[in-house]
Design a protein around this motif. Structure first.
Motif, mmCIF file in Angstrom:
data_model
loop_
_atom_site.group_PDB
_atom_site.id
_atom_site.type_symbol
_atom_site.label_atom_id
_atom_site.label_comp_id
_atom_site.label_asym_id
_atom_site.label_seq_id
_atom_site.Cartn_x
_atom_site.Cartn_y
_atom_site.Cartn_z
ATOM 1 N N ASN A 54 -2.404 -1.912 -3.555
ATOM 2 C CA ASN A 54 -3.077 -1.934 -2.240
ATOM 3 C C ASN A 54 -3.183 -3.382 -1.821
ATOM 4 O OD1 ASN A 54 -4.719 -1.772 0.006
ATOM 5 N ND2 ASN A 54 -6.106 -0.239 -0.877
ATOM 6 N N GLU B 82 -4.425 -4.718 0.819
ATOM 7 C CA GLU B 82 -5.666 -5.090 1.500
ATOM 8 C C GLU B 82 -6.744 -5.437 0.472
ATOM 9 O OE1 GLU B 82 -6.696 -1.927 4.083
ATOM 10 O OE2 GLU B 82 -4.991 -2.247 5.447
ATOM 11 N N GLN B 83 -6.778 -4.653 -0.585
ATOM 12 C CA GLN B 83 -7.780 -4.904 -1.612
ATOM 13 C C GLN B 83 -7.234 -5.728 -2.763
ATOM 14 O OE1 GLN B 83 -9.517 -1.200 -2.808
ATOM 15 N NE2 GLN B 83 -10.222 -0.659 -0.715
ATOM 16 N N GLU C 249 -4.148 0.976 -7.232
ATOM 17 C CA GLU C 249 -4.978 2.178 -7.109
ATOM 18 C C GLU C 249 -4.300 3.342 -7.838
ATOM 19 O OE1 GLU C 249 -5.354 2.809 -2.943
ATOM 20 O OE2 GLU C 249 -6.899 1.233 -2.696
#
Length: 323
Positions: free
Chosen positions: A9, A11-12, A16
């Motif tokens: 991910n 964005e993070q 995940e």
């Protein structure tokens, strides 16, 4: 197979845990099945290309054996065909000559086969040509066998009538040797005694005193009794059957009548000088199947080989006939 997969991910800035869905399993299963199929196909192809199965080897041996048997069959059929041809030749040139009959018709010995393509179902295979040739040869032999069987049936019928035939064939002289003055003229071209031209003499002249006995040369039925001022004068025709007839001409007296059955050696009349004749004699003819033939060849019952040769020599002399 793990139940989860990890996906990054951005964005993070971390991975995940994502569980597999049923569509993921389906796609993966399809891939594995496809791969297994390709491997299996390749394995089968390589095996079939470079290796033989026991069944295939057995089939190849069987095909090779059948090819050999087919070649042997073709050779044997050729021998059978040759033997049949020899039988047909003996049939025409020996057996049928014995009974005085014509050769078996060639169009019946070699009947044609018409119509549609009878070998259509055999075409389109590796050995079609060989099989078709063998079938055609076999069919030809079968037709020959049928024809030869018909010919032999005819010969058997003639053989049953052999005794009657031998008694009917004109086989003696119509005049006794001791009664003869001479054989004046035989079959062939001679000088006519009256017209003085070269003419075919279709019989044989036996000179003897007027009143000498004339004998029937074979069993038969009298079919003609004539008394003419010219030509054959007083004459008799006997039908013997089997295609034979005999003519006795220039008689002084006739002892038989039309429709009368006669036996070989029976006196049918007396020698004379009637009709177109220049002296007492018998003009004798043998007719076979409507054609006048040389009577000299039919005296085998009462002449020795030496006498027969002398008769042929005398009768073939190109002298003048008596009629």
């Amino acid at each position: 197979m793990a139940r989860y997969r990890y996906r990054y991910n951005p964005e993070q800035l971390q991975y995940e845990k994502v569980p597999y869905t049923w569509s993921d399993y389906l796609i993966l299963g399809v891939k594995w099945v496809g791969f297994a199929g390709v491997v299996a196909f390749a394995s089968i192809y390589i095996f079939n290309s470079y290796f033989e199965s026991p069944k295939q080897r057995a089939l190849e041996r069987e095909v090779e054996y059948l090819e050999g048997q087919l070649a042997i069959m073709g050779s044997e059929l050729e021998k059978v065909d040759h033997v049949l041809s020899e039988i047909a030749e003996r049939d025409d040139n020996i057996y049928r000559n014995i009974f005085g009959t014509e050769p078996f018709p060639e169009h019946l010995r070699q009947p044609g086969v018409g119509g549609t393509d009878r070998m259509r179902d055999l075409r389109g295979f590796d050995h079609s040509q060989t099989i078709i040739q063998t079938r055609e040869r076999l069919s030809k032999i079968q037709r020959k066998l049928v024809a030869q069987s018909k010919s032999f049936d005819e010969l058997f019928s003639l053989a049953r009538n052999k005794e009657e035939m031998l008694a009917s064939i004109p086989a003696i002289q119509p005049v006794r040797n001791e009664d003869l003055t001479r054989v004046a003229s035989g079959y062939g071209y001679r000088i006519h005694p009256i017209y003085k031209v070269r003419k075919l003499h279709t019989g044989m002249d036996f000179t003897a005193p007027t009143g000498t006995d004339i004998f029937a040369t074979g069993d038969g039925v009298v079919v003609r009794v004539q008394s003419k001022r010219n030509g054959y004068g007083k004459n008799v025709v006997i039908k013997h059957g089997f295609g034979y007839e005999t003519l006795y001409a220039h008689m002084s007296k006739i002892n038989v009548k039309e429709g009368q059955k006669v036996k070989r050696g029976e006196v049918i009349g007396l020698i004379g000088n009637t009709g177109t004749s220049v002296g007492p004699h018998l003009h004798y003819e043998v007719i076979k199947d409507g054609t006048k033939v040389n009577p000299a060849y039919f005296y085998f019952n009462d002449l020795s080989p030496e006498q027969f040769e002398q008769l042929l020599e005398r009768s073939s002399t190109g002298n003048q006939s008596f009629d």
